[in-house]
Structure formats: C-alpha cells, structure tokens
Enzyme design. Sequence first.
Site, PDB file in Angstrom:
ATOM      1  N   ASN A  85       0.946  -1.157   0.155  1.00 55.05           N
ATOM      2  CA  ASN A  85      -0.109   0.129  -0.014  1.00 55.05           C
ATOM      3  C   ASN A  85       0.803   1.102  -0.003  1.00 55.05           C
ATOM      4  O   ASN A  85       1.808   1.459   0.671  1.00 55.05           O
ATOM      5  CB  ASN A  85      -0.919  -0.179   1.156  1.00 55.05           C
ATOM      6  CG  ASN A  85      -1.848  -1.238   1.104  1.00 55.05           C
ATOM      7  OD1 ASN A  85      -2.171  -1.603   0.282  1.00 55.05           O
ATOM      8  ND2 ASN A  85      -2.303  -1.685   2.259  1.00 55.05           N
ATOM      9  N   HIS A  98       6.309  -1.880   3.449  1.00 49.93           N
ATOM     10  CA  HIS A  98       5.885  -3.142   4.092  1.00 49.93           C
ATOM     11  C   HIS A  98       5.340  -3.875   2.915  1.00 49.93           C
ATOM     12  O   HIS A  98       4.330  -3.404   2.466  1.00 49.93           O
ATOM     13  CB  HIS A  98       5.081  -3.117   5.359  1.00 49.93           C
ATOM     14  CG  HIS A  98       4.143  -2.327   5.495  1.00 49.93           C
ATOM     15  ND1 HIS A  98       4.289  -0.875   5.641  1.00 49.93           N
ATOM     16  CD2 HIS A  98       2.931  -2.436   5.305  1.00 49.93           C
ATOM     17  CE1 HIS A  98       3.066  -0.216   5.677  1.00 49.93           C
ATOM     18  NE2 HIS A  98       2.084  -1.255   5.486  1.00 49.93           N
TER      19      HIS A  98
HETATM   20  P1  5GP Z   1      -0.744  -0.318   5.975  1.00 47.92           P
HETATM   21  O1  5GP Z   1      -2.304  -0.002   6.402  1.00 47.92           O
HETATM   22  O2  5GP Z   1       0.279   0.914   6.246  1.00 47.92           O
HETATM   23  O3  5GP Z   1      -0.653  -0.901   4.575  1.00 47.92           O
HETATM   24  O4  5GP Z   1      -0.359  -1.335   7.054  1.00 47.92           O
HETATM   25  C1  5GP Z   1       0.069  -1.261   8.041  1.00 47.92           C
HETATM   26  C2  5GP Z   1      -0.411  -2.479   8.939  1.00 47.92           C
HETATM   27  O5  5GP Z   1       0.617  -2.372  10.052  1.00 47.92           O
HETATM   28  C3  5GP Z   1      -1.577  -2.809   9.237  1.00 47.92           C
HETATM   29  O6  5GP Z   1      -2.150  -3.824   8.723  1.00 47.92           O
HETATM   30  C4  5GP Z   1      -1.853  -2.887  10.857  1.00 47.92           C
HETATM   31  O7  5GP Z   1      -2.673  -3.729  11.294  1.00 47.92           O
HETATM   32  C5  5GP Z   1      -0.502  -3.155  11.129  1.00 47.92           C
HETATM   33  N1  5GP Z   1       0.204  -2.714  12.099  1.00 47.92           N
HETATM   34  C6  5GP Z   1      -0.136  -1.440  12.919  1.00 47.92           C
HETATM   35  N2  5GP Z   1       0.500  -1.238  14.155  1.00 47.92           N
HETATM   36  C7  5GP Z   1       1.178  -2.693  14.222  1.00 47.92           C
HETATM   37  C8  5GP Z   1       1.799  -3.259  15.576  1.00 47.92           C
HETATM   38  O8  5GP Z   1       2.170  -2.534  16.453  1.00 47.92           O
HETATM   39  N3  5GP Z   1       2.179  -4.436  15.216  1.00 47.92           N
HETATM   40  C9  5GP Z   1       2.007  -5.358  14.368  1.00 47.92           C
HETATM   41  N4  5GP Z   1       2.386  -6.551  14.432  1.00 47.92           N
HETATM   42  N5  5GP Z   1       1.274  -4.814  13.142  1.00 47.92           N
HETATM   43  C10 5GP Z   1       0.915  -3.577  13.147  1.00 47.92           C
END
Ligand code: 5GP
Length: 112
Positions: A85, A98
């Site tokens: 994303n 990520h």
């Molecule tokens: P994005 O929305 O930026 O593509 O994905 C970020 C991801 O990081 C989300 O799916 C969210 O659930 C995950 N995430 C956010 N905070 C944490 C955390 O403290 N630990 C873990 N393991 N995942 C996290």
Amino acid sequence: MTDCLFCKMVSGEIKPDVVFEDDKVLAFRDINPQAPMHVLVVPKRHVANLNALDDAELGGYMLQTAAKVAGQLGYAETGYRSVFNCNDDGGQTVHHLHLHVLGGRRLTWPPG
Ligand code: 5GP
Ligand code: ZN
C-alpha cells in the site's frame, strides 16, 4: 528512524510475532489480521514507501521472502496475495515500507 514503529521492531525495542528474519528483512504477523495468514515483510533499513524504494534487489528480495514465508506457513498451493500500500489512496498507514502477505481465505478482487 527513532519514531518509526517498524524501525522499533527491527531494533527489538518492540517485539512482534516474528515468522522470518535475516540480515535484510523482518517478517512478522500483523496485529490486526485480515486473513488467517497476514504477515508483513519489512526491510531492516528505513524506506518510507514504494516511491522511495531505490534498491530493486531489496524489492525483489522482499517478494521472494513473501513467497518463502507463505510456503513455510503452508499457503503456497492454496494461494495468497502480496501487496504494497502506498500513501493515502493506497491505504498506507505505517510509513515504513512493508509487503502484506495474506492467505488462508478466498480474497476478493478488485480490492475495495
Ligand atoms: P498499511 O495500512 O500501512 O498498509 O499497513 C500497516 C499494517 O500494520 C496494518 O495492517 C496494521 O494492522 C499493522 N500494524 C499496525 N501497528 C502494528 C503493530 O504494533 N504490530 C503489528 N504486528 N502490526 C501493526
Ligand atoms: Zn522505519
């Protein structure tokens, strides 16, 4: 970067549920899983997002890691999805590159 959540995971300040690690990447389970397997593959050095990725080898390595992790967790044959994303319209909320790796249920297409 001291204020970056995923850099804190790489440094060990925050300890996620790690499924794979080597000198280049860390792969751990998402805290809010959207599928039975939901793993995030992150580079160990801070890269903000796909726009900022200046290392094709690292990008390819992240993709290879996604396939390796999916295989190790038993989803190679049933299938999985890997997605970056990028920025607001892409749904990016954590600004450290990520690769999401999702599997274990039939995913819909197109994404919402
Ligand atoms: P994005 O929305 O930026 O593509 O994905 C970020 C991801 O990081 C989300 O799916 C969210 O659930 C995950 N995430 C956010 N905070 C944490 C955390 O403290 N630990 C873990 N393991 N995942 C996290
Ligand atoms: Zn970072």
